[in-house]
Design an enzyme around this catalytic site. Structure first.
Site, mmCIF file in Angstrom:
data_model
loop_
_atom_site.group_PDB
_atom_site.id
_atom_site.type_symbol
_atom_site.label_atom_id
_atom_site.label_comp_id
_atom_site.label_asym_id
_atom_site.label_seq_id
_atom_site.Cartn_x
_atom_site.Cartn_y
_atom_site.Cartn_z
ATOM 1 N N CYS A 47 -13.017 -25.158 9.218
ATOM 2 C CA CYS A 47 -12.752 -26.515 8.187
ATOM 3 C C CYS A 47 -13.952 -26.794 7.699
ATOM 4 O O CYS A 47 -15.031 -27.083 8.335
ATOM 5 C CB CYS A 47 -11.945 -27.500 8.968
ATOM 6 N N ARG A 50 -16.465 -32.515 7.418
ATOM 7 C CA ARG A 50 -17.635 -32.947 7.958
ATOM 8 C C ARG A 50 -17.070 -32.926 9.633
ATOM 9 O O ARG A 50 -16.146 -33.279 9.967
ATOM 10 C CB ARG A 50 -18.010 -34.338 7.792
ATOM 11 N N ARG A 72 -1.342 -34.130 12.444
ATOM 12 C CA ARG A 72 -0.692 -33.359 11.659
ATOM 13 C C ARG A 72 -1.793 -32.510 10.949
ATOM 14 O O ARG A 72 -3.037 -32.401 10.985
ATOM 15 C CB ARG A 72 -0.347 -34.324 10.429
ATOM 16 N N CYS A 77 -8.183 -27.236 5.236
ATOM 17 C CA CYS A 77 -8.376 -25.884 5.804
ATOM 18 C C CYS A 77 -6.936 -25.098 5.981
ATOM 19 O O CYS A 77 -7.228 -23.961 6.364
ATOM 20 C CB CYS A 77 -9.073 -25.991 7.032
ATOM 21 N N TRP A 428 1.259 12.686 24.756
ATOM 22 C CA TRP A 428 0.706 12.386 23.611
ATOM 23 C C TRP A 428 1.499 11.353 22.897
ATOM 24 O O TRP A 428 1.174 10.426 22.189
ATOM 25 C CB TRP A 428 0.256 13.873 22.866
ATOM 26 N N TYR A 432 0.797 7.830 21.549
ATOM 27 C CA TYR A 432 0.641 7.476 20.115
ATOM 28 C C TYR A 432 1.872 6.200 19.763
ATOM 29 O O TYR A 432 1.544 5.452 19.091
ATOM 30 C CB TYR A 432 1.026 8.813 19.485
ATOM 31 N N ASP A 448 -4.902 14.521 23.246
ATOM 32 C CA ASP A 448 -5.262 14.770 21.601
ATOM 33 C C ASP A 448 -6.135 15.639 21.394
ATOM 34 O O ASP A 448 -7.425 15.748 21.881
ATOM 35 C CB ASP A 448 -5.273 13.465 20.951
#
Length: 495
Positions: A47, A50, A72, A77, A428, A432, A448
């Site tokens: 954000c 400050r 809230r 941001c 394999w 995957y 693989d």
């Protein structure tokens, strides 16, 4: 430099969180939220406002916990736009699966009882586990998700507030107004801004999906382009396009990474917005937008084999899947054949069994076949071996009749066990599918051929046993390591 071990369980470490807040460290964006007691607002770590003193801030593991404590959302941001936390995406336990299902909107459609039943636990146990991990129960999490989705749609589209309310999952306009007032301190109409329309109707809209940099969009798009399924997918001009079939809707999406903005544009054209939340989550999974590249690079970059690749490709992502069944079908077809050959065979299945679009959308002409269509289809004469046909129809049957789940909401161990029982599916293929459809960041296809070639190019032993032993140092990111090694190979060498 904050080390990877420090980044674990950050929601419980006040000093670490406060340092990340003071430095506005983007690595922590979405991993925790800051409540400022003097203003009653909660923010993201990045954000621009400050920074409040340590005495006036509280840290929360999720936005819902901050709202439950009476804070809230910040209007500067936009907490609703932050990337998701990868802490839950890595995991496959009860809490992680519950959070993903809530994000998909299951509580909106099935209620807490339906969610608990799907997870095979009692409502009380589910509530207790979620409160212990994230500070709030499933109802509060679902309420915050609805409010955040609505806020995004209000800010980023010109949809009517009524359309937004129901697309976000609210049961009534009254519930929508009350929830938005509680979450953001004002009525929904207060967020509406006048600006040119970004869409051509209430079924077409553009959303901005945020991620943590860096992001190697070029490698991701190249990977998807090489495997783009004719008629269903298209990658061109820096944009990924495809047709989608969801539980209550179907349509077309486009994903376009924007340079220097940490944003991927998602353009959506659906016949109804009922599945909007689910679709957005699946798009995030497809492009791996909730990853923390720096944490992955810290582990893999420490290895001499991977270090040059990590340096050359910062922010390499793990491609996911929009449709887990489609991914599994293509994995079965791709066993022991080239990428080009697998595309050709898959394209024949789409033409024979898929539903054509009413009007072609550029290169997009079909929706991928459903399990129902595939289990009934005659797949002879398409160039598939009988063992492939048997495996594909057994897969479809398992999805329809045996409860096989092929997405990130699955119980990974159960799904893997079910896959291993299907004739014609080997280690394999299982790895995957686990990597891309189930989102397991540690899946590693030891058999693989491309990985073996990558090891051999480095003068290393390429037996499954030696590769498995060497890869232990890459945990829990072995799937990312596999993709780095595949990138190092020439075109067509990997699955």
């Amino acid at each position: 430099m904050m080390r990877l071990m420090e980044m674990q369980h950050i929601s419980t470490k006040f000093d670490l969180c406060y340092r990340a807040l003071c430095s506005r460290d983007p690595r922590f964006d979405g991993r925790f939220f800051i409540g400022v007691t003097t203003t009653g607002v909660y923010c993201r770590p990045i954000c621009p406002a400050r920074t409040a003193s340590a005495a006036h801030v509280r840290f929360f593991p999720c936005a819902a916990a901050a709202e439950a404590a009476g804070f809230r959302g910040c209007r500067r941001c936009h907490p609703e736009a932050s990337p998701g936390s990868p802490d839950w995406n890595m995991r496959a336990d009860l809490v992680a699966r519950a959070l993903r299902l809530i994000a998909d909107g299951m509580v909106d459609t099935e209620g807490v009882a339906g969610l608990a039943s799907y997870l095979s636990v009692s409502e009380r146990h589910l509530h207790r586990e979620l409160v212990a991990e994230v500070g709030v129960g499933p109802l509060a999490l679902a309420r915050t998700r609805r409010a955040q989705t609505a806020r995004l749609l209000i800010d980023q589209t010109n949809l009517s507030l009524t359309t937004i309310a129901f697309a976000a999952g609210f049961a009534s306009i009254r519930q929508f107004n009350e929830t938005m007032q509680a979450a953001f301190g004002c009525a929904p109409s207060a967020f509406r801004r006048d600006r040119p329309s970004e869409h051509g109707g209430e079924g077409k809209l553009t959303l901005r999906l945020h991620y943590r940099p860096p992001f190697d969009a070029a490698s991701l798009l190249a990977y998807l382009k090489q495997r783009a399924l004719p008629g269903v997918e298209d990658v061109s001009d820096g944009c990924y396009r495809r047709t989608v079939v969801l539980p209550h809707s179907c349509g077309i999406i486009e994903l376009e990474p924007l340079k220097k903005t940490n944003v991927v544009l998602l353009r959506i054209q659906l016949d109804t917005l009922s599945d909007l939340n689910m679709l957005v989550q699946r798009c995030r999974y497809l492009f791996d937008l909730d990853a923390i590249p720096t944490a992955i690079a810290e582990v893999l970059g420490a290895d001499s084999l991977l270090a040059p690749l990590v340096t050359a490709h910062p922010g390499l992502r793990l491609p996911g899947a929009i449709n887990g069944f489609e991914l599994a079908v293509r994995a079965i077809i791709g066993q022991q054949v080239s990428v080009a050959g697998a595309r050709t065979l898959a394209s024949r299945i789409v033409t024979a069994c898929g539903v054509p679009l009413e009007q072609p959308h550029g290169a997009l002409t079909h929706f991928f076949p459903t399990p129902q269509a595939l289990v009934q289809a005659d797949l002879q004469g398409l160039g598939l071996t009988q063992s492939r046909v048997t495996a594909l129809q057994a897969l479809a049957h398992a999805v329809l009749e045996e409860g096989l789940v092929l997405d990130r909401n699955a119980d990974r161990e159960r799904t893997i066990t079910q896959l291993q029982k299907i004739p014609g599916i080997g280690p394999w293929t299982v790895a995957y599918i686990a990597m891309r459809a189930l989102g397991d960041p540690d899946a590693f296809p030891l058999t693989d051929l491309g990985l073996k070639h990558a090891f051999e190019q480095q003068g290393m032993l390429a037996s499954a046993k030696s590769m498995e032993k060497y890869s232990e140092a890459w945990r829990p990111w072995r799937a990312y390591a596999a993709h780095y090694l595949w990138v190092s190979l020439s075109e067509g060498m990997h699955p």
